[in-house]
Design a protein around this motif. Structure first.
Motif, PDB file in Angstrom:
ATOM      1  N   LEU A 495     -16.474   7.279  22.289  1.00  0.00           N
ATOM      2  CA  LEU A 495     -15.447   8.210  22.750  1.00  0.00           C
ATOM      3  C   LEU A 495     -15.680   8.698  24.174  1.00  0.00           C
ATOM      4  O   LEU A 495     -14.855   9.454  24.702  1.00  0.00           O
ATOM      5  CB  LEU A 495     -15.395   9.432  21.824  1.00  0.00           C
ATOM      6  N   TRP A 496     -16.776   8.292  24.802  1.00  0.00           N
ATOM      7  CA  TRP A 496     -17.194   8.908  26.052  1.00  0.00           C
ATOM      8  C   TRP A 496     -16.130   8.819  27.141  1.00  0.00           C
ATOM      9  O   TRP A 496     -15.806   9.798  27.819  1.00  0.00           O
ATOM     10  CB  TRP A 496     -18.501   8.294  26.529  1.00  0.00           C
ATOM     11  N   ASN A 497     -15.559   7.629  27.354  1.00  0.00           N
ATOM     12  CA  ASN A 497     -14.564   7.478  28.417  1.00  0.00           C
ATOM     13  C   ASN A 497     -13.358   8.368  28.197  1.00  0.00           C
ATOM     14  O   ASN A 497     -12.856   9.011  29.125  1.00  0.00           O
ATOM     15  CB  ASN A 497     -14.123   6.015  28.528  1.00  0.00           C
ATOM     16  N   ILE A 498     -12.881   8.425  26.958  1.00  0.00           N
ATOM     17  CA  ILE A 498     -11.690   9.227  26.691  1.00  0.00           C
ATOM     18  C   ILE A 498     -12.012  10.717  26.773  1.00  0.00           C
ATOM     19  O   ILE A 498     -11.172  11.531  27.168  1.00  0.00           O
ATOM     20  CB  ILE A 498     -11.085   8.866  25.318  1.00  0.00           C
ATOM     21  N   LEU A 499     -13.260  11.099  26.440  1.00  0.00           N
ATOM     22  CA  LEU A 499     -13.648  12.508  26.547  1.00  0.00           C
ATOM     23  C   LEU A 499     -13.742  12.936  28.009  1.00  0.00           C
ATOM     24  O   LEU A 499     -13.323  14.040  28.375  1.00  0.00           O
ATOM     25  CB  LEU A 499     -14.965  12.754  25.825  1.00  0.00           C
ATOM     26  N   LEU A 500     -14.308  12.070  28.850  1.00  0.00           N
ATOM     27  CA  LEU A 500     -14.363  12.392  30.276  1.00  0.00           C
ATOM     28  C   LEU A 500     -12.966  12.404  30.877  1.00  0.00           C
ATOM     29  O   LEU A 500     -12.655  13.218  31.754  1.00  0.00           O
ATOM     30  CB  LEU A 500     -15.247  11.379  31.022  1.00  0.00           C
ATOM     31  N   TYR A 501     -12.127  11.479  30.418  1.00  0.00           N
ATOM     32  CA  TYR A 501     -10.737  11.455  30.885  1.00  0.00           C
ATOM     33  C   TYR A 501     -10.043  12.768  30.526  1.00  0.00           C
ATOM     34  O   TYR A 501      -9.268  13.310  31.307  1.00  0.00           O
ATOM     35  CB  TYR A 501     -10.026  10.268  30.244  1.00  0.00           C
ATOM     36  N   ARG A 502     -10.347  13.282  29.359  1.00  0.00           N
ATOM     37  CA  ARG A 502      -9.784  14.564  28.918  1.00  0.00           C
ATOM     38  C   ARG A 502     -10.267  15.703  29.800  1.00  0.00           C
ATOM     39  O   ARG A 502      -9.501  16.604  30.167  1.00  0.00           O
ATOM     40  CB  ARG A 502     -10.171  14.789  27.455  1.00  0.00           C
ATOM     41  N   VAL A 503     -11.541  15.662  30.188  1.00  0.00           N
ATOM     42  CA  VAL A 503     -12.109  16.747  30.995  1.00  0.00           C
ATOM     43  C   VAL A 503     -11.486  16.790  32.384  1.00  0.00           C
ATOM     44  O   VAL A 503     -11.407  17.857  32.997  1.00  0.00           O
ATOM     45  CB  VAL A 503     -13.639  16.580  31.077  1.00  0.00           C
ATOM     46  N   THR A 504     -11.019  15.648  32.903  1.00  0.00           N
ATOM     47  CA  THR A 504     -10.451  15.639  34.254  1.00  0.00           C
ATOM     48  C   THR A 504      -9.113  16.341  34.322  1.00  0.00           C
ATOM     49  O   THR A 504      -8.607  16.595  35.411  1.00  0.00           O
ATOM     50  CB  THR A 504     -10.262  14.199  34.756  1.00  0.00           C
ATOM     51  N   SER A 505      -8.506  16.653  33.189  1.00  0.00           N
ATOM     52  CA  SER A 505      -7.242  17.376  33.209  1.00  0.00           C
ATOM     53  C   SER A 505      -7.485  18.821  33.601  1.00  0.00           C
ATOM     54  O   SER A 505      -8.498  19.414  33.263  1.00  0.00           O
ATOM     55  CB  SER A 505      -6.575  17.319  31.828  1.00  0.00           C
ATOM     56  N   HIS A 506      -6.511  19.393  34.312  1.00  0.00           N
ATOM     57  CA  HIS A 506      -6.626  20.806  34.677  1.00  0.00           C
ATOM     58  C   HIS A 506      -6.237  21.702  33.520  1.00  0.00           C
ATOM     59  O   HIS A 506      -6.342  22.920  33.614  1.00  0.00           O
ATOM     60  CB  HIS A 506      -5.740  21.111  35.884  1.00  0.00           C
ATOM     61  N   GLN A 507      -5.779  21.107  32.429  1.00  0.00           N
ATOM     62  CA  GLN A 507      -5.391  21.911  31.276  1.00  0.00           C
ATOM     63  C   GLN A 507      -5.618  21.081  30.015  1.00  0.00           C
ATOM     64  O   GLN A 507      -4.982  20.058  29.813  1.00  0.00           O
ATOM     65  CB  GLN A 507      -3.920  22.316  31.370  1.00  0.00           C
ATOM     66  N   PHE A 508      -6.528  21.489  29.181  1.00  0.00           N
ATOM     67  CA  PHE A 508      -6.762  20.786  27.925  1.00  0.00           C
ATOM     68  C   PHE A 508      -7.305  21.776  26.906  1.00  0.00           C
ATOM     69  O   PHE A 508      -7.745  22.869  27.247  1.00  0.00           O
ATOM     70  CB  PHE A 508      -7.719  19.604  28.100  1.00  0.00           C
ATOM     71  N   ASP A 509      -7.267  21.372  25.652  1.00  0.00           N
ATOM     72  CA  ASP A 509      -7.725  22.244  24.575  1.00  0.00           C
ATOM     73  C   ASP A 509      -9.216  22.036  24.339  1.00  0.00           C
ATOM     74  O   ASP A 509      -9.652  20.922  24.031  1.00  0.00           O
ATOM     75  CB  ASP A 509      -6.958  21.948  23.279  1.00  0.00           C
ATOM     76  N   VAL A 510      -9.994  23.090  24.499  1.00  0.00           N
ATOM     77  CA  VAL A 510     -11.409  23.007  24.144  1.00  0.00           C
ATOM     78  C   VAL A 510     -11.524  23.054  22.624  1.00  0.00           C
ATOM     79  O   VAL A 510     -10.659  23.598  21.939  1.00  0.00           O
ATOM     80  CB  VAL A 510     -12.211  24.153  24.793  1.00  0.00           C
ATOM     81  N   LEU A 511     -12.603  22.470  22.095  1.00  0.00           N
ATOM     82  CA  LEU A 511     -12.767  22.337  20.651  1.00  0.00           C
ATOM     83  C   LEU A 511     -13.906  23.226  20.158  1.00  0.00           C
ATOM     84  O   LEU A 511     -14.909  23.421  20.855  1.00  0.00           O
ATOM     85  CB  LEU A 511     -13.059  20.878  20.279  1.00  0.00           C
ATOM     86  N   ILE A 512     -13.743  23.742  18.956  1.00  0.00           N
ATOM     87  CA  ILE A 512     -14.780  24.557  18.337  1.00  0.00           C
ATOM     88  C   ILE A 512     -15.786  23.632  17.663  1.00  0.00           C
ATOM     89  O   ILE A 512     -15.507  22.439  17.449  1.00  0.00           O
ATOM     90  CB  ILE A 512     -14.169  25.548  17.329  1.00  0.00           C
ATOM     91  N   PRO A 513     -16.992  24.121  17.320  1.00  0.00           N
ATOM     92  CA  PRO A 513     -18.028  23.245  16.740  1.00  0.00           C
ATOM     93  C   PRO A 513     -17.562  22.463  15.514  1.00  0.00           C
ATOM     94  O   PRO A 513     -17.940  21.288  15.350  1.00  0.00           O
ATOM     95  CB  PRO A 513     -19.148  24.232  16.392  1.00  0.00           C
ATOM     96  N   LYS A 514     -16.758  23.061  14.649  1.00  0.00           N
ATOM     97  CA  LYS A 514     -16.298  22.354  13.455  1.00  0.00           C
ATOM     98  C   LYS A 514     -15.469  21.134  13.827  1.00  0.00           C
ATOM     99  O   LYS A 514     -15.594  20.064  13.209  1.00  0.00           O
ATOM    100  CB  LYS A 514     -15.490  23.306  12.576  1.00  0.00           C
TER     101      LYS A 514
END
Length: 759
Positions: A495-514
């Motif tokens: 999932l690493w590439n898609i997770l980094l791609y998600r982080v580059t957005s100026h607006q995204f939903d952060v996830l809780i530990p669960k």
């Protein structure tokens, strides 16, 4: 016979045998004490260069009731930017005629460097920075990974990225060299130059991350835009500015510089630009045309030819058309601010928009929430207040000959220990797979953790989101079953590439530990039978990730079709993370978890700063250039936009970050706070101190010993000295303690701390 015009401005002569005879065989009288007579002959031509009010080219614009002259340009613009303007992004990531990169704008002393932007060129033999004008094209210039779960994302081809990086680094080196040898105080303190340099490093790092084709091209072009503006700013400060403000006449006027130039309605500005060899176009009312000389008057009924670098599509709208971002006069500086803000909205900070959310209703009404208090109240100060006795209890405080001791552990019967229902997240999990902790940071985490237990039922400060940008490394290694740990690591790699791609957005939903736990079990529960819990979990997690991407207006997505067959790779290198065939080796796992912790830490610093730092309300564009360099209310890392503040943090304050939240692919040694180089460690600690020093919502509550330690560290570095090892440990502990204190109070959870990659 030719005489001077009614305007009494100094006439300049240029001698050349290359120019054609443009005024015929004539006698020219120059007023003076000797009245010399010069005969123009074809063997040696004396050519009188036009004054600023004359023209080599001229044209009447009847519809606008004006005429335009230029003494030193080779064309007349087809749009004089008169009347109201509708600014929007058009083809090839330009803003049409309103873009200072392609079209001359009205000269303004607040942004004078815009007239010094070089004319577009794509010839490597004529300009070493030619790549700044290149625009990648599909499909040859875009690379995708067919084996990745990230769908429709990739990178600009490596050869073009390297060409751009080489040119950008060369430009930054030239700026640094000019600053080091220059005695000009204004050059060293120019805030526009500093901001553009930070932005360039920041944008360059974004190019290394995966993105959709449209996003990658936009990032490439915006990086080039910043580089061109930085180059223009240097040209203005080092070569043009002195001549512009120096009224002393020059003895000759050579050919104009190969720059975009400027429009003007002011004859004084025209004369100054002419003296600086800047191409310009003087616009005057049509009723003043009588008596104005020009070599060539272009036909007013025929559209003027465009410059060679403009194609027929440059002014056209993109498909679909972008929204209009500004309506108003072309002389209004808000036009340029709107362009920058639009670019920022595409490239903006990873954390600012995530946290800029309305206060939840339960937080707004909760009597225990600090958000209900006034921000100016003394009770609103961020941080857990400590008494003088507590402040002096640093385990790294200088002592007489004894080694530093960690704070005493609480007794087993302490009420804090009994009231803690879950794992203490201020303390590391005991695992050899976890990258080593930095002792000073680990001690600061433990110290704050003991106090934070009491406040676990309290709402986050001002409704701040308590989720994680990326999973907590401690949560990955906490399961006792190594197969579960291995499965989570495999899921993370896939999932690493898609997770980094998600982080580059100026607006995204952060996830809780669960949510992170569910997402990272995808490789452990691989059943695809419809109706099973594993299949349902896969569908839910795919929908969750895609929802995060859609929230950030990203074009890519997560594709689970080839999940089973996808190889487990880390930075394009296969890694063995399968139990029981291959035991989990620290040498394989630690680099993965180190990068995970480092990204989380950098993102959290920016997140906390976006809440506690108040932007300067008066932007640099609203301040005249003469005044900007003399302002004393700006600190070193102050900014007027979130992106500029983030770029300053990641490029200058925490310089080891290199301008990016994501570290370089290969780190051959410990960096930043964990560096074995004491000077690099000094710089990282001082940078964090200066970041926190600018937090206006918490500056009053910063402990005195922390402030004194940070100021002493800055003084020592300015004197070219370094603190001793024990003194440095004590200083770093106090500053780390204050950072952890603020973070725990705002987010009501433990932060992710920086780590050592190697033991």
């Amino acid at each position: 016979m030719t005489t001077s015009f009614r305007q009494h401005l100094p006439r300049r002569w240029a001698y050349s045998s290359a120019y054609p005879l443009t005024r015929g065989f004539s006698l020219t009288f120059a007023l003076g004490s000797t009245f010399p007579v010069v005969v123009l002959i074809n063997l040696f031509i004396i050519r009188i260069m036009p004054n600023s009010f004359e023209g080599e080219l001229a044209r009447v614009f009847a519809q606008e009731d004006v005429f335009v002259t230029t003494p030193n340009a080779t064309y007349i613009p087809d749009d004089l930017l008169l009347g109201p303007r509708d600014v929007r992004l058009r083809n090839n990531c330009y803003f049409g005629q309103d873009d200072p990169l392609l079209h001359p704008q009205f000269f303004n002393p607040r942004v004078p460097h815009l007239c010094c932007i070089t004319q577009p060129v794509l010839d490597p033999t004529t300009d070493e920075y030619w790549v700044f004008w290149y625009t990648p094209e599909l499909p040859d210039d875009f690379e995708t990974d067919s084996e990745s779960t990230a769908q429709n994302v990739g990178q600009i081809r490596k050869c073009w990225r390297e060409r751009l990086f080489d040119a950008a680094h060369k430009l930054l080196r030239s700026v640094r060299d000019e600053l080091s040898k220059s005695e000009n105080k204004r050059l060293a303190t120019d805030r526009v130059l500093t901001t553009l340099g930070n932005r360039l490093r920041y944008f360059m790092k974004r190019l290394d991350l995966v993105a959709s084709f449209v996003e990658a091209v936009s990032t490439f072009r915006h990086t080039c835009r910043i580089a061109l503006e930085l180059r223009a700013r240097m040209t203005w400060l080092t070569s043009v500015r002195h001549n512009y403000y120096d009224s002393t006449p020059t003895q000759d006027r050579a050919e104009a510089l190969c720059v975009v130039g400027a429009l003007t309605l002011d004859l004084t500005v025209a004369e100054n630009l002419h003296r600086c060899r800047i191409p310009f176009w003087l616009i005057r009312p049509l009723n003043r045309k009588a008596g104005v000389a020009s070599t060539v008057w272009l036909d007013a009924t025929v559209p003027p030819p465009r410059p060679r670098w403009i194609t027929a599509t440059e002014w056209d709208d993109a498909q679909p058309a972008h929204r209009t971002i500004f309506r108003g006069d072309a002389c209004n500086l808000d036009r340029y601010r709107a362009m920058h803000d639009f670019i920022d909205s595409q490239m903006s900070s990873y954390a600012s928009s995530v946290l800029a959310r309305p206060l939840p209703a339960h937080a707004a009404t909760s009597p225990s929430s600090p958000a209900t208090a006034s921000s100016s109240s003394s009770s609103q100060n961020v941080g857990v207040h400590r008494t003088d006795k507590q402040r002096r209890s640093s385990p790294y405080a200088p002592t007489s000959g004894r080694s530093p001791q960690l704070p005493p552990k609480p007794s087993k019967n302490s009420p804090q220990k009994q009231s803690q229902p879950h794992r203490d997240k201020f303390v590391d999990v005991a695992s050899q797979l976890l990258p080593p902790a930095i002792p000073t940071w680990a001690a600061a985490m433990k110290q704050v953790g003991r106090k934070q237990i009491v406040h676990q039922s309290r709402e986050p400060w001002r409704g701040a989101h308590t989720g994680y940008c990326l999973p907590d490394p401690n949560a990955i290694v906490s399961p006792r079953d190594e197969e579960t740990v291995a499965g989570q690591l495999r899921s993370l790699c896939k999932l690493w590439n898609i997770l980094l791609y998600r982080v580059t957005s100026h607006q995204f939903d952060v996830l809780i530990p669960k949510q992170w736990r569910s997402l990272l079990t995808l490789d452990t529960h691989t059943s695809t039978t419809p109706g099973t819990k594993a299949a349902q979990n896969r569908e839910d997690m795919q929908a969750l990730v895609n929802k995060c991407l859609q929230a950030g207006m990203k074009e890519g997505g997560l594709d689970m079709f080839n999940w089973k067959t996808q190889p487990v790779k880390w930075h394009n290198r296969r890694v063995k993370l399968f139990k029981p065939d291959y035991p989990l080796a620290p040498v394989v796992v630690r680099p993965i978890l180190w990068e995970l912790a480092e990204i989380n830490f950098r993102w959290e610093v920016v997140s906390l700063d976006s809440i506690l730092y108040t932007l300067k309300m008066e932007r640099a564009l609203n301040v005249d250039e003469e005044e900007l360099g003399e302002r004393d209310d700006w600190e070193e890392f102050d900014a007027t936009t979130r992106l500029d503040r983030e770029a300053a943090i990641l490029s200058t304050a925490l310089a080891y970050c290199g301008g990016s939240i994501v570290p370089n692919e290969v780190q051959e040694h410990n960096i930043g706070f964990a560096s074995s180089d004491l000077h690099e460690r000094h710089l990282a600690v001082r940078g964090l101190f200066f970041i926190m020093k600018g937090w206006s919502l918490s500056i009053k509550s910063m402990p005195r010993d922390t402030r004194e330690a940070g100021n002493r560290l800055d003084k020592v570095l300015n004197e070219g000295r370094l603190l001793s090892g024990l003194d440095m440990d004590h200083t770093e502990y106090l500053i780390a303690l204050w950072y952890v204190d603020c973070f725990a109070t705002v987010f009501n959870r433990a932060p992710i701390m920086p780590r050592r990659r190697f033991t």
